[in-house]
Motif scaffolding. Structure first.
Motif, PDB file in Angstrom:
ATOM      1  N   SER A 102      -1.877   4.443  -8.062  1.00  0.00           N
ATOM      2  CA  SER A 102      -1.374   3.480  -8.830  1.00  0.00           C
ATOM      3  C   SER A 102      -2.200   1.975  -8.741  1.00  0.00           C
ATOM      4  CB  SER A 102       0.131   3.096  -8.807  1.00  0.00           C
ATOM      5  OG  SER A 102       1.051   4.235  -8.767  1.00  0.00           O
ATOM      6  N   ARG A 103      -2.304   1.346  -9.657  1.00  0.00           N
ATOM      7  CA  ARG A 103      -2.881   0.137  -9.561  1.00  0.00           C
ATOM      8  C   ARG A 103      -1.951  -1.002  -9.290  1.00  0.00           C
ATOM      9  NH1 ARG A 103      -8.362  -1.011 -10.989  1.00  0.00           N
ATOM     10  NH2 ARG A 103      -7.486  -3.005  -9.532  1.00  0.00           N
ATOM     11  N   TYR A 104      -0.775  -0.886 -10.217  1.00  0.00           N
ATOM     12  CA  TYR A 104       0.406  -1.731 -10.073  1.00  0.00           C
ATOM     13  C   TYR A 104       1.551  -0.912  -9.608  1.00  0.00           C
ATOM     14  CZ  TYR A 104      -3.051  -4.865 -11.788  1.00  0.00           C
ATOM     15  OH  TYR A 104      -4.097  -5.761 -12.304  1.00  0.00           O
ATOM     16  N   LEU A 105       2.631  -1.451  -8.925  1.00  0.00           N
ATOM     17  CA  LEU A 105       3.702  -0.815  -8.489  1.00  0.00           C
ATOM     18  C   LEU A 105       4.692  -1.883  -8.342  1.00  0.00           C
ATOM     19  CD1 LEU A 105       4.139   2.231  -8.468  1.00  0.00           C
ATOM     20  CD2 LEU A 105       3.823   2.120  -6.077  1.00  0.00           C
ATOM     21  N   VAL A 106       6.244  -1.665  -8.834  1.00  0.00           N
ATOM     22  CA  VAL A 106       7.081  -2.455  -8.902  1.00  0.00           C
ATOM     23  C   VAL A 106       8.308  -1.710  -8.152  1.00  0.00           C
ATOM     24  CG1 VAL A 106       8.624  -4.300  -9.760  1.00  0.00           C
ATOM     25  CG2 VAL A 106       6.354  -4.057 -10.542  1.00  0.00           C
ATOM     26  N   LYS A 107       8.684  -1.937  -6.915  1.00  0.00           N
ATOM     27  CA  LYS A 107       9.910  -1.275  -6.389  1.00  0.00           C
ATOM     28  C   LYS A 107      11.053  -2.300  -6.193  1.00  0.00           C
ATOM     29  CE  LYS A 107       8.248   2.813  -6.663  1.00  0.00           C
ATOM     30  NZ  LYS A 107       8.680   3.936  -7.241  1.00  0.00           N
ATOM     31  N   ARG A 108      12.148  -1.821  -5.769  1.00  0.00           N
ATOM     32  CA  ARG A 108      13.391  -2.547  -5.248  1.00  0.00           C
ATOM     33  C   ARG A 108      13.598  -2.466  -3.736  1.00  0.00           C
ATOM     34  NH1 ARG A 108      15.597  -5.013  -9.119  1.00  0.00           N
ATOM     35  NH2 ARG A 108      15.682  -4.297 -11.191  1.00  0.00           N
ATOM     36  N   THR A 109      13.929  -3.507  -3.096  1.00  0.00           N
ATOM     37  CA  THR A 109      14.351  -3.511  -1.638  1.00  0.00           C
ATOM     38  C   THR A 109      15.032  -2.166  -1.381  1.00  0.00           C
ATOM     39  OG1 THR A 109      14.237  -5.857  -1.721  1.00  0.00           O
ATOM     40  CG2 THR A 109      15.039  -4.974   0.205  1.00  0.00           C
ATOM     41  N   GLY A 110      14.695  -1.445  -0.309  1.00  0.00           N
ATOM     42  CA  GLY A 110      15.279  -0.208   0.237  1.00  0.00           C
ATOM     43  C   GLY A 110      14.851   1.225  -0.259  1.00  0.00           C
ATOM     44  N   GLU A 111      14.215   0.961  -1.424  1.00  0.00           N
ATOM     45  CA  GLU A 111      13.400   2.105  -2.087  1.00  0.00           C
ATOM     46  C   GLU A 111      12.348   2.628  -1.159  1.00  0.00           C
ATOM     47  OE1 GLU A 111      13.125   0.916  -6.554  1.00  0.00           O
ATOM     48  OE2 GLU A 111      12.621   2.866  -6.053  1.00  0.00           O
ATOM     49  N   LYS A 112      12.162   4.067  -1.111  1.00  0.00           N
ATOM     50  CA  LYS A 112      11.233   4.606  -0.503  1.00  0.00           C
ATOM     51  C   LYS A 112       9.977   4.830  -1.277  1.00  0.00           C
ATOM     52  CE  LYS A 112      10.683   8.688   2.569  1.00  0.00           C
ATOM     53  NZ  LYS A 112      10.996   9.937   3.265  1.00  0.00           N
ATOM     54  N   VAL A 113       8.828   4.273  -0.661  1.00  0.00           N
ATOM     55  CA  VAL A 113       7.665   4.240  -1.458  1.00  0.00           C
ATOM     56  C   VAL A 113       6.536   4.794  -1.004  1.00  0.00           C
ATOM     57  CG1 VAL A 113       6.020   2.593  -2.643  1.00  0.00           C
ATOM     58  CG2 VAL A 113       8.558   1.815  -2.319  1.00  0.00           C
ATOM     59  N   PHE A 114       5.933   5.655  -1.960  1.00  0.00           N
ATOM     60  CA  PHE A 114       4.670   6.373  -1.549  1.00  0.00           C
ATOM     61  C   PHE A 114       3.580   6.094  -2.162  1.00  0.00           C
ATOM     62  CE2 PHE A 114       6.626  10.073   0.357  1.00  0.00           C
ATOM     63  CZ  PHE A 114       7.927  10.140   0.135  1.00  0.00           C
ATOM     64  N   LEU A 115       2.580   5.531  -1.523  1.00  0.00           N
ATOM     65  CA  LEU A 115       1.240   5.226  -2.052  1.00  0.00           C
ATOM     66  C   LEU A 115       0.281   6.322  -1.684  1.00  0.00           C
ATOM     67  CD1 LEU A 115       0.996   1.305  -1.039  1.00  0.00           C
ATOM     68  CD2 LEU A 115       1.804   2.591  -3.286  1.00  0.00           C
ATOM     69  N   GLU A 116      -0.661   7.046  -2.699  1.00  0.00           N
ATOM     70  CA  GLU A 116      -1.412   8.055  -2.410  1.00  0.00           C
ATOM     71  C   GLU A 116      -2.829   7.704  -2.760  1.00  0.00           C
ATOM     72  OE1 GLU A 116       1.975  10.798  -2.162  1.00  0.00           O
ATOM     73  OE2 GLU A 116      -0.137  11.220  -1.697  1.00  0.00           O
ATOM     74  N   CYS A 117      -3.536   8.307  -1.693  1.00  0.00           N
ATOM     75  CA  CYS A 117      -4.929   8.304  -1.504  1.00  0.00           C
ATOM     76  C   CYS A 117      -5.703   9.428  -1.645  1.00  0.00           C
ATOM     77  CB  CYS A 117      -5.478   7.162  -0.546  1.00  0.00           C
ATOM     78  SG  CYS A 117      -7.337   6.693  -0.286  1.00  0.00           S
ATOM     79  N   VAL A 118      -6.758   9.526  -2.428  1.00  0.00           N
ATOM     80  CA  VAL A 118      -7.475  10.849  -2.496  1.00  0.00           C
ATOM     81  C   VAL A 118      -8.987  10.367  -2.540  1.00  0.00           C
ATOM     82  CG1 VAL A 118      -8.097  12.777  -3.702  1.00  0.00           C
ATOM     83  CG2 VAL A 118      -5.647  12.184  -3.584  1.00  0.00           C
ATOM     84  N   GLN A 119      -9.643  11.153  -1.640  1.00  0.00           N
ATOM     85  CA  GLN A 119     -11.153  10.830  -1.629  1.00  0.00           C
ATOM     86  C   GLN A 119     -11.941  12.148  -1.719  1.00  0.00           C
ATOM     87  OE1 GLN A 119     -13.187  12.117   1.108  1.00  0.00           O
ATOM     88  NE2 GLN A 119     -11.649  12.626   2.682  1.00  0.00           N
ATOM     89  N   ASP A 120     -13.118  12.169  -2.496  1.00  0.00           N
ATOM     90  CA  ASP A 120     -13.734  13.619  -2.953  1.00  0.00           C
ATOM     91  C   ASP A 120     -15.072  13.688  -2.227  1.00  0.00           C
ATOM     92  OD1 ASP A 120     -15.389  12.263  -5.965  1.00  0.00           O
ATOM     93  OD2 ASP A 120     -15.758  11.665  -3.895  1.00  0.00           O
ATOM     94  N   MET A 121     -15.237  12.920  -1.100  1.00  0.00           N
ATOM     95  CA  MET A 121     -16.486  13.135  -0.278  1.00  0.00           C
ATOM     96  C   MET A 121     -16.579  13.980   1.011  1.00  0.00           C
ATOM     97  SD  MET A 121     -19.129  12.448  -1.970  1.00  0.00           S
ATOM     98  CE  MET A 121     -20.347  12.365  -0.621  1.00  0.00           C
ATOM     99  N   ASP A 122     -15.478  14.734   1.139  1.00  0.00           N
ATOM    100  CA  ASP A 122     -15.195  15.354   2.500  1.00  0.00           C
ATOM    101  C   ASP A 122     -15.266  14.486   3.555  1.00  0.00           C
ATOM    102  OD1 ASP A 122     -16.724  18.329   4.132  1.00  0.00           O
ATOM    103  OD2 ASP A 122     -14.682  17.946   3.579  1.00  0.00           O
ATOM    104  N   HIS A 123     -14.861  13.391   3.596  1.00  0.00           N
ATOM    105  CA  HIS A 123     -14.783  12.574   4.714  1.00  0.00           C
ATOM    106  C   HIS A 123     -13.543  12.769   5.683  1.00  0.00           C
ATOM    107  CE1 HIS A 123     -17.128   9.082   2.424  1.00  0.00           C
ATOM    108  NE2 HIS A 123     -17.894   9.774   3.002  1.00  0.00           N
ATOM    109  N   GLU A 124     -14.000  12.696   7.058  1.00  0.00           N
ATOM    110  CA  GLU A 124     -12.982  12.732   8.005  1.00  0.00           C
ATOM    111  C   GLU A 124     -11.841  11.644   8.275  1.00  0.00           C
ATOM    112  OE1 GLU A 124     -16.209  15.447   8.658  1.00  0.00           O
ATOM    113  OE2 GLU A 124     -16.142  13.572   8.484  1.00  0.00           O
ATOM    114  N   ASN A 125     -12.551  10.746   8.056  1.00  0.00           N
ATOM    115  CA  ASN A 125     -11.818   9.258   8.449  1.00  0.00           C
ATOM    116  C   ASN A 125     -11.154   8.706   7.089  1.00  0.00           C
ATOM    117  OD1 ASN A 125     -12.791   9.577  11.088  1.00  0.00           O
ATOM    118  ND2 ASN A 125     -14.495   8.271  10.648  1.00  0.00           N
ATOM    119  N   MET A 126      -9.960   8.226   7.344  1.00  0.00           N
ATOM    120  CA  MET A 126      -9.156   7.672   6.163  1.00  0.00           C
ATOM    121  C   MET A 126      -8.416   6.496   6.783  1.00  0.00           C
ATOM    122  SD  MET A 126      -8.377  10.461   3.324  1.00  0.00           S
ATOM    123  CE  MET A 126      -8.194   9.467   2.158  1.00  0.00           C
ATOM    124  N   PHE A 127      -8.222   5.450   5.829  1.00  0.00           N
ATOM    125  CA  PHE A 127      -7.666   4.315   6.429  1.00  0.00           C
ATOM    126  C   PHE A 127      -6.793   3.611   5.449  1.00  0.00           C
ATOM    127  CE2 PHE A 127     -10.841   3.958   9.839  1.00  0.00           C
ATOM    128  CZ  PHE A 127     -11.865   4.647   9.236  1.00  0.00           C
TER     129      PHE A 127
END
Lengths: 117, 113
Positions: B8-33
């Protein structure tokens, strides 16, 4: 103590002038890398230039050069012939290589550069 | 070209909610941050991973957890979102070793109300 210090929170520069953005760093690791990133208002981080601690020569990439002074722990970014599109936030960052390269980068607080016509 | 995408580019959540931010890379990199960026503070490292199912705490891991079940995907989890987690979140990836830079995603601006 801060590991990366950028002392200029903001700069105004006239178009076509050269710009120097300051960065000093602090590390006891003999092997490290220094990076500069540009972040326009759209938010993406754009890699500009890299300098390794063992590199003998200053890095250059087009209009960007890195003035690396190891003894002073300084890694200033120089932009020659500035353009309006250079207006952005600029971040200096360091990676200490004792962790095998998997460690994250340590960033400075950034310098907001505004190029005036 | 290396491509790092964030769910997501923008996300609005309420206090107490569980939030998932997903990241995907397509270069077979070992390290992610995962970093968060706040005005006047620059970017700060939350967590990183150097292999599938491996994770390491960064400078500010409190209030966050991560998951890396597949090499290309690195998730940041806010178990119970709080207003002080309102921020810009940036994901990055890099090869295992070498001088290469980290490649960043476009960022997710999270607002917790």
């Amino acid at each position: 103590a801060q590991k990366i210090t950028q002392t200029q929170p903001g700069m105004f520069v006239q178009e076509k002038e050269a710009v120097t953005l300051d960065c000093t760093y602090d590390t006891s690791d003999p092997s490290y890398g220094l990076f500069w990133y540009k972040q326009p208002s759209s938010g993406e981080m754009i890699f500009l230039i890299y300098q390794g601690s063992y590199d003998q020569q200053n890095a250059t990439e087009g209009r960007y050069s890195l003035n690396f002074q190891k003894a002073r722990k300084s890694a200033n970014l120089v932009i020659s012939a500035s353009q309006l599109g250079d207006s952005a936030m600029y971040f200096c960052a360091m990676r200490e290589n004792s962790g095998g390269g998997a460690d994250g980068l340590t960033f400075g607080k950034g310098t907001h550069l505004i190029i005036q016509p | 070209d290396v491509k790092v995408t964030q769910s997501s580019r923008y996300l609005v959540k309420r206090t107490g909610e569980k939030v998932f931010l997903e990241c995907v890379q397509d270069m077979d990199h070992e390290n992610m941050f995962w970093y968060r960026q706040d005005p006047g503070l620059g970017l700060r490292l939350i967590y990183f991973s150097y292999d599938v199912k491996m994770k390491e705490k960064g400078d500010i891991p409190e209030g966050y957890s991560v998951s890396r079940e597949k090499k290309e995907r690195f998730s940041l989890i806010l178990e119970s979102a709080s207003t002080n987690q309102t921020s810009m979140y940036l994901c990055a990836s890099s090869p295992r070793t070498g001088e290469e830079t980290q490649y960043f995603g476009p960022g997710t601006r999270l607002l917790v109300l």
